[in-house]
Design an enzyme around this catalytic site. Structure first.
Site, PDB file in Angstrom:
ATOM      1  N   SER A 272     -32.201  22.508  54.744  1.00 56.06           N
ATOM      2  CA  SER A 272     -32.074  23.768  55.490  1.00 56.06           C
ATOM      3  C   SER A 272     -32.579  24.959  54.660  1.00 56.06           C
ATOM      4  O   SER A 272     -33.348  25.787  55.168  1.00 56.06           O
ATOM      5  CB  SER A 272     -30.634  23.993  55.939  1.00 56.06           C
ATOM      6  OG  SER A 272     -29.729  23.854  54.870  1.00 56.06           O
ATOM      7  N   HIS A 302     -28.297  15.328  56.699  1.00 52.70           N
ATOM      8  CA  HIS A 302     -27.975  16.650  56.128  1.00 52.70           C
ATOM      9  C   HIS A 302     -26.691  17.147  56.810  1.00 52.70           C
ATOM     10  O   HIS A 302     -25.667  16.474  56.779  1.00 52.70           O
ATOM     11  CB  HIS A 302     -29.198  17.564  56.315  1.00 52.70           C
ATOM     12  CG  HIS A 302     -29.148  18.874  55.603  1.00 52.70           C
ATOM     13  ND1 HIS A 302     -28.340  19.130  54.534  1.00 52.70           N
ATOM     14  CD2 HIS A 302     -29.832  20.047  55.820  1.00 52.70           C
ATOM     15  CE1 HIS A 302     -28.511  20.373  54.110  1.00 52.70           C
ATOM     16  NE2 HIS A 302     -29.411  20.959  54.884  1.00 52.70           N
ATOM     17  N   HIS A 348     -25.577  11.662  47.576  1.00 53.57           N
ATOM     18  CA  HIS A 348     -26.236  12.979  47.532  1.00 53.57           C
ATOM     19  C   HIS A 348     -27.550  12.856  46.787  1.00 53.57           C
ATOM     20  O   HIS A 348     -27.679  12.042  45.868  1.00 53.57           O
ATOM     21  CB  HIS A 348     -25.340  14.023  46.845  1.00 53.57           C
ATOM     22  CG  HIS A 348     -25.741  15.424  47.175  1.00 53.57           C
ATOM     23  ND1 HIS A 348     -26.682  16.112  46.460  1.00 53.57           N
ATOM     24  CD2 HIS A 348     -25.351  16.248  48.185  1.00 53.57           C
ATOM     25  CE1 HIS A 348     -26.842  17.311  46.997  1.00 53.57           C
ATOM     26  NE2 HIS A 348     -26.047  17.419  48.045  1.00 53.57           N
ATOM     27  N   ARG A 357     -17.177  20.760  46.479  1.00 56.77           N
ATOM     28  CA  ARG A 357     -16.839  21.263  47.824  1.00 56.77           C
ATOM     29  C   ARG A 357     -15.884  20.286  48.505  1.00 56.77           C
ATOM     30  O   ARG A 357     -15.037  20.671  49.302  1.00 56.77           O
ATOM     31  CB  ARG A 357     -18.119  21.463  48.652  1.00 56.77           C
ATOM     32  CG  ARG A 357     -19.097  22.449  48.030  1.00 56.77           C
ATOM     33  CD  ARG A 357     -20.427  22.477  48.773  1.00 56.77           C
ATOM     34  NE  ARG A 357     -21.092  21.176  48.765  1.00 56.77           N
ATOM     35  CZ  ARG A 357     -22.214  20.901  49.407  1.00 56.77           C
ATOM     36  NH1 ARG A 357     -22.815  21.838  50.129  1.00 56.77           N
ATOM     37  NH2 ARG A 357     -22.768  19.700  49.344  1.00 56.77           N
ATOM     38  N   ASP A 403     -19.300  16.853  53.366  1.00 56.68           N
ATOM     39  CA  ASP A 403     -19.082  16.488  54.763  1.00 56.68           C
ATOM     40  C   ASP A 403     -18.012  15.413  54.953  1.00 56.68           C
ATOM     41  O   ASP A 403     -17.537  15.203  56.063  1.00 56.68           O
ATOM     42  CB  ASP A 403     -20.404  16.010  55.380  1.00 56.68           C
ATOM     43  CG  ASP A 403     -21.440  17.113  55.350  1.00 56.68           C
ATOM     44  OD1 ASP A 403     -21.104  18.236  55.746  1.00 56.68           O
ATOM     45  OD2 ASP A 403     -22.576  16.858  54.913  1.00 56.68           O
ATOM     46  N   ARG A 429     -24.360  28.633  56.369  1.00 53.78           N
ATOM     47  CA  ARG A 429     -25.628  28.479  55.645  1.00 53.78           C
ATOM     48  C   ARG A 429     -26.517  29.730  55.744  1.00 53.78           C
ATOM     49  O   ARG A 429     -27.423  29.949  54.941  1.00 53.78           O
ATOM     50  CB  ARG A 429     -26.316  27.229  56.184  1.00 53.78           C
ATOM     51  CG  ARG A 429     -27.402  26.506  55.397  1.00 53.78           C
ATOM     52  CD  ARG A 429     -27.307  26.541  53.933  1.00 53.78           C
ATOM     53  NE  ARG A 429     -26.289  25.761  53.250  1.00 53.78           N
ATOM     54  CZ  ARG A 429     -26.460  24.582  52.657  1.00 53.78           C
ATOM     55  NH1 ARG A 429     -27.635  24.021  52.684  1.00 53.78           N
ATOM     56  NH2 ARG A 429     -25.475  23.994  52.006  1.00 53.78           N
TER      57      ARG A 429
HETATM   58  N1  AMX Z   1     -24.328   4.799  52.446  1.00 54.48           N
HETATM   59  C1  AMX Z   1     -25.183   3.769  52.407  1.00 54.48           C
HETATM   60  N2  AMX Z   1     -26.343   3.797  51.728  1.00 54.48           N
HETATM   61  C2  AMX Z   1     -26.608   4.900  51.018  1.00 54.48           C
HETATM   62  C3  AMX Z   1     -25.742   5.986  50.976  1.00 54.48           C
HETATM   63  C4  AMX Z   1     -24.560   5.925  51.746  1.00 54.48           C
HETATM   64  N3  AMX Z   1     -23.709   6.930  51.811  1.00 54.48           N
HETATM   65  N4  AMX Z   1     -26.291   6.942  50.190  1.00 54.48           N
HETATM   66  C5  AMX Z   1     -27.461   6.452  49.753  1.00 54.48           C
HETATM   67  N5  AMX Z   1     -27.667   5.217  50.258  1.00 54.48           N
HETATM   68  C6  AMX Z   1     -28.833   4.369  50.136  1.00 54.48           C
HETATM   69  C7  AMX Z   1     -30.038   5.114  50.706  1.00 54.48           C
HETATM   70  O1  AMX Z   1     -30.068   5.018  52.135  1.00 54.48           O
HETATM   71  C8  AMX Z   1     -31.164   4.421  50.015  1.00 54.48           C
HETATM   72  O2  AMX Z   1     -31.380   3.191  50.667  1.00 54.48           O
HETATM   73  P1  AMX Z   1     -32.870   2.561  50.823  1.00 54.48           P
HETATM   74  O3  AMX Z   1     -33.315   2.281  49.440  1.00 54.48           O
HETATM   75  O4  AMX Z   1     -32.639   1.356  51.654  1.00 54.48           O
HETATM   76  O5  AMX Z   1     -33.701   3.610  51.497  1.00 54.48           O
HETATM   77  C9  AMX Z   1     -30.602   4.144  48.632  1.00 54.48           C
HETATM   78  O6  AMX Z   1     -29.170   4.192  48.775  1.00 54.48           O
HETATM   79  C10 AMX Z   1     -30.996   5.163  47.582  1.00 54.48           C
HETATM   80  O7  AMX Z   1     -30.690   6.456  48.075  1.00 54.48           O
HETATM   81  P2  AMX Z   1     -30.310   7.633  47.075  1.00 54.48           P
HETATM   82  O8  AMX Z   1     -31.493   7.879  46.211  1.00 54.48           O
HETATM   83  O9  AMX Z   1     -29.021   7.375  46.423  1.00 54.48           O
HETATM   84  O10 AMX Z   1     -30.050   8.841  48.087  1.00 54.48           O
HETATM   85  P3  AMX Z   1     -31.095   9.869  48.683  1.00 54.48           P
HETATM   86  O11 AMX Z   1     -31.299  10.962  47.703  1.00 54.48           O
HETATM   87  O12 AMX Z   1     -32.312   9.197  49.204  1.00 54.48           O
HETATM   88  O13 AMX Z   1     -30.299  10.401  49.963  1.00 54.48           O
HETATM   89  C11 AMX Z   1     -28.411  11.155  51.156  1.00 54.48           C
HETATM   90  C12 AMX Z   1     -29.218  11.274  49.849  1.00 54.48           C
HETATM   91  C13 AMX Z   1     -27.358  12.259  51.159  1.00 54.48           C
HETATM   92  C14 AMX Z   1     -29.356  11.382  52.331  1.00 54.48           C
HETATM   93  C15 AMX Z   1     -27.755   9.758  51.213  1.00 54.48           C
HETATM   94  O14 AMX Z   1     -26.835   9.617  50.163  1.00 54.48           O
HETATM   95  C16 AMX Z   1     -27.071   9.495  52.538  1.00 54.48           C
HETATM   96  O15 AMX Z   1     -27.734   9.076  53.483  1.00 54.48           O
HETATM   97  N6  AMX Z   1     -25.732   9.764  52.638  1.00 54.48           N
HETATM   98  C17 AMX Z   1     -25.007   9.659  53.892  1.00 54.48           C
HETATM   99  C18 AMX Z   1     -25.318  10.839  54.790  1.00 54.48           C
HETATM  100  C19 AMX Z   1     -24.659  12.098  54.269  1.00 54.48           C
HETATM  101  O16 AMX Z   1     -23.490  12.119  53.920  1.00 54.48           O
HETATM  102  N7  AMX Z   1     -25.428  13.199  54.261  1.00 54.48           N
HETATM  103  C20 AMX Z   1     -24.888  14.524  53.864  1.00 54.48           C
HETATM  104  C21 AMX Z   1     -25.387  14.993  52.520  1.00 54.48           C
HETATM  105  C22 AMX Z   1     -24.857  16.375  52.193  1.00 54.48           C
HETATM  106  C23 AMX Z   1     -25.463  17.414  53.075  1.00 54.48           C
HETATM  107  O17 AMX Z   1     -26.654  17.651  53.044  1.00 54.48           O
HETATM  108  N8  AMX Z   1     -24.687  18.035  53.927  1.00 54.48           N
END
Ligand code: AMX
Length: 464
Positions: A272, A302, A348, A357, A403, A429
């Protein structure tokens, strides 16, 4: 806040060398209550600082770019300047150098309240200084005076079908409010670029002031009787927001103050914030830039994760009932992962520890709702998910983010409409992204235009 509290806070800030001592002979910024005047004082100095820094160090190398970074969402690539906050992987966010507990301690509170006022955080994000009570009150007053939403936007919101997601309504309303943009008007009149920050400032203040009303109209249209009470000129931004949503419990207003403070900013690279900055770099006005950022916030990886967490918890409760054993819960978590889904609220892109947070919301829950069954469920999940994610071996960060906790607090105060939660995140935000946009214009940052490569070109570049 009482005079006694104000004096105590001032002494605390002096002890930390944040404020000069009384009688130090400096007419410090804390004497000015108009934020625009404070900014007008600061900007020339900062512009000179950056000019000199770039002249001296502009050619210094600060890192290297690896092929993986181009395919890997540019993780770890230093590519942006954002002044408002910095995110440390282990420690979490600092707003202008202040951690969340420090902000909770130092920022002004509402009368009788104990959570920081987001108005104070906005002042801090914009200026880098902890504001006085008078400065924060001046912001509350200004936002109340600027809060009116144009009739065409109200009409547009009233005409939306109830099937349209609240975030789509929110983003559309923000775009449509650019009919009010002072920046777009001034640009069309051909004003000098050195004044861009002033028009951006006016748009930022107007937009932030209007967002609670826009968000409340969406909420009341979708889930209540469509009526929204008028702004109370004696209330703060969050207090008014709570009233307009229809929540009279003073603790809900306190929760909103905390919520709107901690979701405001997370340095510049998140989807964002980066989007607002990117779109703003084309000199799209602040309404269009912020609306674009909200479309990014609406993604499930996100901001929409706060909705997804509650959807997931509800499924868990439907499947397993009230009291859930650890073994049952572990199985549910593994099923989520084996189904190719993420555990929402965990992981994250930058953080490598429990999100502060999350931690401060947990503290709020321990203080105000320790026996709430949903809070206990979330605490039980906190004990189990990190080990499971570690065992799965994919996520770089197995710990909870912001979240994972916010929805539980909202549910406790009877806001059960989970599809709406990301709108609250969006209102908050605005504080960080628009504070940054003002500085983008003050620094005259250019159109953002990184170089992209084809795989073929990349292979040639690395000699393959
Ligand atoms: N559950 C399951 N798998 C997860 C995971 C979770 N909570 N977090 C990361 N992974 C997986 C990824 O999907 C990725 O899988 P892949 O290799 O098959 O593509 C692998 O672990 C490596 O990912 P990463 O490098 O640790 O994370 P990232 O930087 O690519 O992504 C995020 C970060 C937040 C998108 C990811 O942790 C995620 O999808 N979390 C759940 C959604 C979430 O809570 N989002 C909110 C984030 C905060 C915000 O912005 N508000």
């Amino acid at each position: 806040m009482s005079l006694v509290n104000t004096a105590a806070r001032r002494l605390l800030l002096q002890a930390r060398n944040v404020l000069p001592a009384f009688g130090a002979g400096v007419r410090n910024a804390s004497e000015l209550t108009n934020l625009k005047d404070v900014l007008a004082n600061q900007i020339p100095e900062k512009q000179t600082e950056i000019k000199e820094f770039r002249k001296e160090c502009g050619a210094k190398v600060i890192g290297e770019i690896q092929v993986d970074m181009l395919y890997g969402g540019m993780r770890g690539m230093k590519g942006l300047v954002t002044e408002t906050s910095v995110l440390d992987p282990d420690e979490g966010i600092r707003f202008r150098g202040y951690s969340i507990p420090e902000c909770q301690e130092l920022l002004p509170k509402a009368p009788g309240g104990s959570e920081p006022l987001p108005e104070g955080l906005f002042w801090l994000l914009v200026t880098g200084d902890i504001p006085s009570d008078a400065q924060v009150q001046a912001i509350s007053k200004e936002w109340n005076e600027r809060a009116a939403v144009p009739p065409h936007v109200v009409q547009m919101l009233n005409n939306f079908p109830s099937s349209l997601h609240p975030m789509s309504q929110f983003s559309a309303a923000i775009s449509a409010m650019n009919s009010e943009s002072k920046f777009a008007e001034a640009y069309a009149q051909g004003v000098h670029k050195s004044t861009y920050w002033e028009h951006t400032y006016e748009d930022a203040m107007n937009l932030i002031a209007k967002l609670p009303t826009v968000a409340a109209i969406i909420y009341r249209n979708l889930y209540r009787d469509s009526s929204v009470c008028p702004i109370d000129m004696n209330l703060d931004w969050s207090g008014n927001f709570a009233q307009m949503l229809g929540y009279d419990d003073p603790m809900f207003s306190e929760l909103m103050r905390l919520y709107l403070t901690i979701h405001s900013d997370h340095e510049g690279g998140n989807v964002s914030a980066h989007t607002v900055h990117l779109v703003g770099s084309a000199l799209s006005d602040p309404y269009l830039s912020f609306a674009a950022g909200m479309n990014g916030l609406a993604g499930p990886l996100h901001g929409l994760a706060n909705q997804e967490v509650l959807v997931w918890l509800t499924k868990l409760q439907e499947k397993l009932g009230g009291a859930v054993s650890d073994a049952e819960m572990k199985e549910f978590i593994w099923n989520t992962l084996q189904g190719g889904q993420v555990v929402p609220g965990y992981g994250h892109a930058v953080l490598r520890k429990t999100d502060p947070r999350y931690e401060c919301q947990r503290q709020f829950a321990l203080k105000h709702l320790p026996d709430d069954p949903m809070f206990q469920l979330v605490s039980q999940i906190y004990k189990l998910v990190p080990d499971i994610l570690l065992e799965q071996g994919k996520a770089k960060n197995p710990w909870p983010n912001v979240d994972a906790h916010s929805g539980v607090l909202l549910q406790y105060y009877k806001m059960t409409e989970m599809n709406y939660y990301t709108v609250l995140f969006g209102v908050s935000r605005a504080l960080g992204t628009l504070a940054s946009l003002i500085w983008d214009r003050a620094f005259g940052l250019p159109l953002e235009r990184p170089k992209s490569m084809s795989t073929e070109g990349l292979k040639k570049l690395v000699g393959r």
